[in-house]
Design an enzyme around this catalytic site. Structure first.
Site, short mmCIF file in Angstrom:
data_model
loop_
_atom_site.label_atom_id
_atom_site.label_comp_id
_atom_site.label_asym_id
_atom_site.label_seq_id
_atom_site.Cartn_x
_atom_site.Cartn_y
_atom_site.Cartn_z
N GLU A 30 15.45 2.45 2.13
CA GLU A 30 14.31 1.54 2.05
C GLU A 30 14.06 1.16 0.59
O GLU A 30 13.94 2.02 -0.28
CB GLU A 30 13.07 2.19 2.63
CG GLU A 30 11.90 1.23 2.75
CD GLU A 30 10.71 1.83 3.48
OE1 GLU A 30 9.92 1.06 4.06
OE2 GLU A 30 10.55 3.07 3.47
N LYS B 217 -8.40 9.56 5.02
CA LYS B 217 -7.98 9.83 3.64
C LYS B 217 -7.05 8.72 3.17
O LYS B 217 -5.89 8.65 3.56
CB LYS B 217 -7.25 11.17 3.52
CG LYS B 217 -7.03 11.59 2.05
CD LYS B 217 -6.12 12.81 1.92
CE LYS B 217 -4.67 12.40 1.83
NZ LYS B 217 -4.36 11.62 0.60
N GLU C 230 3.51 6.06 11.75
CA GLU C 230 4.14 4.75 11.49
C GLU C 230 4.75 4.86 10.11
O GLU C 230 4.05 4.91 9.10
CB GLU C 230 3.11 3.63 11.57
CG GLU C 230 3.76 2.25 11.70
CD GLU C 230 3.95 1.55 10.37
OE1 GLU C 230 5.12 1.49 9.93
OE2 GLU C 230 2.98 1.08 9.78
N CYS D 241 6.31 -2.53 5.23
CA CYS D 241 7.31 -1.74 5.96
C CYS D 241 8.13 -2.57 6.93
O CYS D 241 9.24 -2.18 7.31
CB CYS D 241 6.64 -0.58 6.70
SG CYS D 241 5.33 -1.09 7.81
#
Length: 492
Positions: A394, A184, A259, A293
Site C-alpha cells: 500500500e 478515540k 476496515e 484506502c
C-alpha cells in the site's frame, strides 16, 4: 465542574476530551501537540490520555448503557438527527480544523463535514426500521422470535485520513441501535473529532452515551480494546494495527469490526472508454493527496489502449496544482506528516531502481512555498512489473504505477494476486466482463465505469487482509446488533 472544550495558551488552542458529559484534561495533565502539515506550525494541543483515562471513559459508557438502550429507537434517532444538523451548521469551522490538522483541501474538508453529518443522519432516519424475525417452530403452540439487541459498550477507533467522517461513520449506527460508544481519534488528527463534543451535548446526547478521548495506541488504545467492559471494537486504519487489535480482542472474544488497508487495482480493457477512465483515475488516485484506502493503487491497462491512456493520464496529472489547501485552485495539499512523505519518496526511489520509468513527478516540489510542510508531486511510473513493491504494498499517496496487460484473464489474475481486497475499478463496455468481475474479483467494493465513492445505503467492506465486518447501510447497522433467540411456548 464542566470545563470549556477549548482554552488558548500562548497562541495554541488546547482541546479537552468529552467524558460523561464534561470536558476534561487527561489525568496526568500531559498534552500532545498537533502541527499543520502545510506550515509545520503547532496550532493545537490535545490531552495525552492514558490507561486510566480510558477506564474512566469506559466506566462512564457502562453507566449510561442500560438507559440509552431502553430509550425508544425513535427518540434516539431524533437526538442523532439534531446532532447531524449541528454538524452541518458548524460546517465551515469544522472544515477549517480539518485543513489545519490534516492538510486536505478546503473543498474536500467541506465535503468530509457533509459526509460526516450524513453518516449520523442516515442511521438516525432508519431507527424505526431495525427488524428481527418470527419463525415457525417445530413444537406446537410455540413461536421462535429473533430479537436484535445492542452490544452495550462499544469502542470506535478512527484513522487519520478522514478522522471526522470515520468517527461519525461509527457513531451513527452504534448509537442509533442502542449502543454507547467511546471514540478515540488518531493523535495525528484528533481535533475535529474533539470539536464534536460541544455539538453532542447541544444535541442532547446523554452523559456517557458518547465519550471522546485522545491518547496513543499502546496505552489508551490497548486498554480500550482489552478492557472487560468493551463488548465491540470498530476500527478503521492500517492492516498491521487491525491485526494487533484482532489479537488483543481475542482474549475476551470481544467482537471486532475492521476496515483496513487496500491496494485497489484499476483495470482498463480494450473496449473501455479511455477518456472516462482517465478522468476517474485522476480524481480517484489524487483525492486527499492519495491518502484514501479505496484509491486506485495499481493500474492494469490493456495493450490496445495503453499508449493512449498513458499519454492522456500523464498530461492530466501534470496539470494538477499543488499548494495551499485553503485556495480554491489547489488540487493537492501536503501529506499528513514527514514520515509519510519520506516513505513515499523511498517507494518511488525503489521502483525506479527496480526498472520503473518515471513519467511525471517523482520528487518534492521546489519553491519557497514548499520549504515548510510535507509535499510530494503527483507521480506516474510506467514499465512496472508485478514483483515491484510499488505494485504490491500500500502506497497511500499520489503515485500511480502502470502495467500493460494483454487480456482480461491476465488483468483478473494480477488484480487478485494481492493480500488486500478492499476496492477495485474496472472499465469495460462488455456486460459479460462486468458479470465476470462481480463473480471473480476478490474485493468487497467494485467500481464499474466510474470513480470511487461509496454511498450511505451501500455496504463498505473489505475481503482478505482489508478487514472484517463492514460499515454503512442496513448491513452496517446490523454489525452493531447481537441476536437473541426466544422460544416462546404458550401451551398453558
Amino acid at each position: 465542574m464542566t470545563l470549556s472544550m477549548t482554552e488558548s495558551r500562548r497562541g495554541v488552542e488546547h482541546y479537552r476530551m468529552l467524558i460523561h458529559g464534561e470536558f476534561k484534561d487527561s489525568v496526568s495533565g500531559q498534552t500532545v501537540d498537533v502541527a499543520s502539515p502545510t506550515t509545520e506550525e503547532v496550532l493545537f494541543a490535545v490531552p495525552d490520555g492514558s490507561k486510566e483515562d480510558a477506564v474512566i471513559a469506559l466506566e462512564s459508557a457502562q453507566s449510561a448503557a442500560k438507559s440509552w438502550a431502553a430509550t425508544p429507537a425513535v427518540q434516539r434517532g431524533e437526538i442523532l438527527a439534531k446532532f447531524a444538523d449541528l454538524i452541518r451548521t458548524n460546517r465551515q469551522r469544522l472544515a477549517k480544523i480539518l485543513v489545519n490538522e490534516m492538510g486536505k483541501t478546503y473543498s474536500l474538508a467541506l465535503g468530509e463535514v457533509d459526509v460526516s453529518a450524513d453518516f449520523i443522519n442516515f442511521p438516525a432516519q432508519a431507527a424505526r426500521r431495525v427488524e428481527g424475525d418470527i419463525l415457525p417452530s417445530d413444537s406446537p403452540n410455540e413461536h421462535i422470535m429473533i430479537h436484535k439487541v445492542p452490544y452495550g459498550v462499544t469502542v470506535g477507533i478512527a484513522a487519520w485520513n478522514f478522522p471526522l467522517a470515520l468517527s461519525c461513520r461509527k457513531i451513527g449506527p452504534a448509537l442509533t441501535t442502542g449502543n454507547v460508544m467511546v471514540i478515540k481519534p488518531p493523535l495525528v488528527t484528533p481535533v475535529a473529532v474533539l470539536a464534536l463534543g460541544e455539538l453532542a451535548l447541544e444535541a442532547g446526547i446523554p452523559a456517557g452515551v458518547l465519550n471522546l478521548v485522545t491518547g496513543d495506541g499502546p496505552t489508551m488504545g490497548e486498554e480500550l480494546v482489552t478492557n472487560k467492559i468493551t463488548r465491540l471494537v470498530s476500527m478503521t486504519g492500517s492492516t498491521p494495527t487491525g491485526q494487533h487489535i484482532f489479537r488483543a480482542a481475542a482474549e475476551r472474544l470481544t467482537a471486532v469490526r475492521l476496515e483496513l488497508g487496500g491496494k485497489a487495482p484499476f483495470i482498463l480493457l480494450e473496449d473501455g472508454d479511455v477518456d472516462k477512465a482517465v478522468d476517474a483515475a485522476v480524481v480517484s488516485r489524487h483525492l486527499n493527496s492519495g491518502q484514501v484506502c479505496t484509491c486506485p493503487e495499481r493500474f492494469y491497462i490493456h495493450d490496445a489502449v495503453y499508449e493512449e491512456f498513458v499519454k492522456k493520464y500523464c498530461a492530466a496529472v501534470g496539470k494538477l496544482k499543488i499548494g495551499d489547501p485553503m485556495e480554491d485552485s489547489t488540487d493537492i495539499g501536503p501529506k499528513v506528516n514527514a514520515h509519510e512523505t519520506d516513505r513515499l519518496e523511498q517507494i518511488v526511489r525503489d521502483a525506479v531502481q527496480a526498472g520503473a520509468k518515471l513519467e511525471v513527478g517523482g520528487k518534492r516540489p521546489e519553491g519557497d512555498q514548499f520549504k515548510k510542510g510535507h509535499w510530494y508531486e503527483p507521480t506516474v511510473l510506467t514499465h512496472c512489473n508485478h514483483d515491484m513493491a510499488v505494485m504490491r504494498d500500500e502506497v497511500f499517496g499520489v503515485v500511480s504505477p502502470v502495467m500493460r496487460v494483454s487480456s482480461y484473464d491476465e488483468a483478473l489474475r494480477l488484480a487478485n494476486d494481492s493480500d488486500y481486497g478492499l476496492a477495485a475499478f474496472i472499465f469495460t463496455s462488455d456486460m459479460r466482463k462486468i458479470q465476470r468481475a462481480v463473480l471473480e474479483l476478490e474485493f468487497g467494493e467494485i467500481y464499474v465505469n466510474r470513480p470511487m465513492g461509496e454511498q450511505r445505503q451501500g455496504f463498505h467492506n473489505g475481503h482478505k487482509l482489508s478487514g472484517t465486518g463492514g460499515e454503512d447501510g442496513k448491513y452496517g447497522m446490523d454489525n452493531y446488533l447481537e441476536k437473541k433467540t426466544m422460544y416462546v411456548n404458550f401451551d398453558q
